[in-house]
Design an enzyme around this catalytic site. Sequence first.
Site, PDB file in Angstrom:
ATOM      1  N   ARG A 194       0.831  -1.216   0.000  1.00 27.33           N
ATOM      2  CA  ARG A 194       0.000   0.000   0.000  1.00 27.33           C
ATOM      3  C   ARG A 194       0.865   1.267   0.000  1.00 27.33           C
ATOM      4  O   ARG A 194       0.500   2.276   0.591  1.00 27.33           O
ATOM      5  CB  ARG A 194      -0.943   0.043   1.215  1.00 27.33           C
ATOM      6  CG  ARG A 194      -1.997  -1.031   1.246  1.00 27.33           C
ATOM      7  CD  ARG A 194      -2.989  -0.894   0.102  1.00 27.33           C
ATOM      8  NE  ARG A 194      -4.159  -1.710   0.330  1.00 27.33           N
ATOM      9  CZ  ARG A 194      -4.208  -3.025   0.118  1.00 27.33           C
ATOM     10  NH1 ARG A 194      -3.154  -3.651  -0.359  1.00 27.33           N
ATOM     11  NH2 ARG A 194      -5.306  -3.692   0.347  1.00 27.33           N
ATOM     12  N   SER A 268     -10.472  -0.673   4.010  1.00 28.15           N
ATOM     13  CA  SER A 268      -9.635  -0.824   5.212  1.00 28.15           C
ATOM     14  C   SER A 268      -9.198   0.560   5.676  1.00 28.15           C
ATOM     15  O   SER A 268      -8.632   1.327   4.897  1.00 28.15           O
ATOM     16  CB  SER A 268      -8.385  -1.626   4.889  1.00 28.15           C
ATOM     17  OG  SER A 268      -8.729  -2.889   4.402  1.00 28.15           O
ATOM     18  N   GLU A 364      -4.509   3.800   6.507  1.00 29.01           N
ATOM     19  CA  GLU A 364      -4.310   3.577   5.089  1.00 29.01           C
ATOM     20  C   GLU A 364      -5.050   4.682   4.328  1.00 29.01           C
ATOM     21  O   GLU A 364      -4.667   5.082   3.235  1.00 29.01           O
ATOM     22  CB  GLU A 364      -4.886   2.203   4.717  1.00 29.01           C
ATOM     23  CG  GLU A 364      -4.398   1.677   3.397  1.00 29.01           C
ATOM     24  CD  GLU A 364      -5.511   1.176   2.515  1.00 29.01           C
ATOM     25  OE1 GLU A 364      -5.535   1.596   1.351  1.00 29.01           O
ATOM     26  OE2 GLU A 364      -6.339   0.394   2.986  1.00 29.01           O
TER      27      GLU A 364
HETATM   28  N1  EPU Z   1      -9.904 -10.483  10.920  1.00 23.18           N
HETATM   29  C1  EPU Z   1     -10.538 -10.585  12.122  1.00 23.18           C
HETATM   30  N2  EPU Z   1     -11.627  -9.810  12.347  1.00 23.18           N
HETATM   31  C2  EPU Z   1     -12.096  -8.942  11.445  1.00 23.18           C
HETATM   32  C3  EPU Z   1     -11.434  -8.817  10.208  1.00 23.18           C
HETATM   33  C4  EPU Z   1     -10.332  -9.596   9.967  1.00 23.18           C
HETATM   34  O1  EPU Z   1     -10.153 -11.380  12.978  1.00 23.18           O
HETATM   35  O2  EPU Z   1     -13.096  -8.263  11.729  1.00 23.18           O
HETATM   36  C5  EPU Z   1      -8.710 -11.323  10.663  1.00 23.18           C
HETATM   37  C6  EPU Z   1      -9.035 -12.759  10.287  1.00 23.18           C
HETATM   38  O3  EPU Z   1      -8.032 -13.589  10.828  1.00 23.18           O
HETATM   39  C7  EPU Z   1      -8.916 -12.758   8.788  1.00 23.18           C
HETATM   40  C8  EPU Z   1      -7.779 -11.780   8.589  1.00 23.18           C
HETATM   41  O4  EPU Z   1      -7.975 -10.796   9.592  1.00 23.18           O
HETATM   42  O5  EPU Z   1      -8.606 -14.017   8.282  1.00 23.18           O
HETATM   43  C9  EPU Z   1      -7.707 -11.142   7.232  1.00 23.18           C
HETATM   44  O6  EPU Z   1      -8.954 -10.507   6.944  1.00 23.18           O
HETATM   45  P1  EPU Z   1      -9.367 -10.173   5.438  1.00 23.18           P
HETATM   46  O7  EPU Z   1      -9.175 -11.370   4.586  1.00 23.18           O
HETATM   47  O8  EPU Z   1     -10.732  -9.565   5.480  1.00 23.18           O
HETATM   48  O9  EPU Z   1      -8.283  -9.156   4.961  1.00 23.18           O
HETATM   49  P2  EPU Z   1      -7.621  -7.875   5.664  1.00 23.18           P
HETATM   50  O10 EPU Z   1      -6.208  -8.207   5.987  1.00 23.18           O
HETATM   51  O11 EPU Z   1      -8.468  -7.361   6.764  1.00 23.18           O
HETATM   52  C10 EPU Z   1      -6.654  -6.941   3.433  1.00 23.18           C
HETATM   53  C11 EPU Z   1      -6.695  -5.654   2.679  1.00 23.18           C
HETATM   54  C12 EPU Z   1      -8.031  -5.511   1.951  1.00 23.18           C
HETATM   55  C13 EPU Z   1      -8.171  -6.669   0.984  1.00 23.18           C
HETATM   56  C14 EPU Z   1      -8.122  -7.967   1.789  1.00 23.18           C
HETATM   57  C15 EPU Z   1      -8.115  -9.187   0.891  1.00 23.18           C
HETATM   58  C16 EPU Z   1      -5.258  -4.148   3.905  1.00 23.18           C
HETATM   59  C17 EPU Z   1      -5.167  -2.948   4.776  1.00 23.18           C
HETATM   60  N3  EPU Z   1      -6.485  -4.544   3.586  1.00 23.18           N
HETATM   61  O12 EPU Z   1      -7.650  -6.844   4.449  1.00 23.18           O
HETATM   62  O13 EPU Z   1      -7.980  -4.309   1.197  1.00 23.18           O
HETATM   63  O14 EPU Z   1      -9.402  -6.588   0.289  1.00 23.18           O
HETATM   64  O15 EPU Z   1      -6.886  -8.025   2.551  1.00 23.18           O
HETATM   65  O16 EPU Z   1      -6.894  -9.302   0.223  1.00 23.18           O
HETATM   66  O17 EPU Z   1      -4.224  -4.669   3.500  1.00 23.18           O
HETATM   67  C18 EPU Z   1      -8.450  -1.973   1.306  1.00 23.18           C
HETATM   68  O18 EPU Z   1      -7.249  -1.790   1.142  1.00 23.18           O
HETATM   69  O19 EPU Z   1      -9.246  -1.032   1.443  1.00 23.18           O
HETATM   70  C19 EPU Z   1      -8.960  -3.340   1.387  1.00 23.18           C
HETATM   71  C20 EPU Z   1     -10.236  -3.610   1.609  1.00 23.18           C
END
Ligand code: EPU
Length: 370
Positions: A194, A268, A364
């Site tokens: 990012r 995010s 972010e």
């Molecule tokens: N999780 C929780 N609780 C929550 C949300 C997440 O415990 O409420 C934990 C879980 O273990 C889950 C892990 O976080 O398995 C990862 O969650 P998720 O797959 O939803 O992905 P993220 O890391 O929260 C990132 C990106 C997203 C992107 C997704 C999928 C960042 C800051 N965000 O989110 O990007 O869509 O991965 O690749 O890196 C964005 O940048 O706006 C965005 C939505």
Amino acid sequence: MAASFSNRPDARSAANHDAQPLQAGVSLQALHTFGTKATAPWFGSFASGETLLRLLEQGPVRAAKAPTPQTPQGAMPMILGGGSNVLFVGNPSVPVLANRVMGREVLDNGPRYVVVRIGAGEVWHEVVQWTIARGWGGLENLSLIPGRTGAAPMQNIGAYGVELERTFQELEAMDLRDGSLKRFDKAACQFGYRESAFKKEHKGRYAILSVTLRLDKQAEPVLEYGAIRQTLEEMGISEPGIADVSRAVVHIRQSKLPDPAVLGNAGSFFKNPELDAEAFAALEAAHPDIPRYPLADGRVKVPAGWLIEQAGFKGKTFGATGCHARQALVIVNYGGAKGAEIWQHALRVQDTVEQQFGVRLHPEVNAIGV
Ligand code: EPU
């Protein structure tokens, strides 16, 4: 292939009559996805580099660029794309210029790879669909990301195991200081998680006009992100093509992430923190079940959503804002929230997570007027 580009390097000398005068006091509420109230002191939009150049010559932009004791370098106008990664905590103090440079042009169509140049104002998901319909792979995991194309390299958008840098070739941008055009190849963009040079040393200085991507007609689908495989299985697809992957990604996003057209948000809110091995070991000792993504350099990325959920914020509302019930990393506007109220909530989340876990989250989202 039809192309409607007018931001070629020679465009500066072309006759131009299409730059509308900047308008004073324009509401930005419908122009960003948090949907909060904000007003631009001056507003204009540009459909080409040439139009942008005319806008840069107008009085309010020149006034903002003039050096003052507070801003010895002068202040640049703010370039707004889809407004999907911005929070107006207060009103912007500089003119706001909306990027509406359109155009999709095939520069090279070889047996395996196709090189396309996309206007920075093109809506990202429409571009993704356009490439998938032609069998050009590389963007399918990035389906349904809100925003316009110019923002994609700005923060090296990423989702489901793929980041823009994988397909990125170069971009063309206008230097807002003097109106000159510059090309940036991948190295010059300094992509990271990012991150890019446009968020660091070049912050605020350039308006991206077009983005050139190299797509693969024989792309191997990227399925390493667990939820994609599972969703494809549920869809009964064993040998997925790029269109199947796109459909799976759209399905996952729609099931987890609030639609900004329905519930204001900017995806995010924070980046996932990347911890050095020592800091991670300390965290893991106290929280053995913490999810982790080891990085090649020995650091460990942990999901901010998990930290925020553990801190008790998931689905809890604070006035008209709060962390979303299905994805704690997304802060939402439940209706009528003020930008400052959302920012206050973000600071509350940041402080609480730091107190409980010793980890500082970094936004972010681009906070304006803090
Ligand atoms: N999780 C929780 N609780 C929550 C949300 C997440 O415990 O409420 C934990 C879980 O273990 C889950 C892990 O976080 O398995 C990862 O969650 P998720 O797959 O939803 O992905 P993220 O890391 O929260 C990132 C990106 C997203 C992107 C997704 C999928 C960042 C800051 N965000 O989110 O990007 O869509 O991965 O690749 O890196 C964005 O940048 O706006 C965005 C939505």
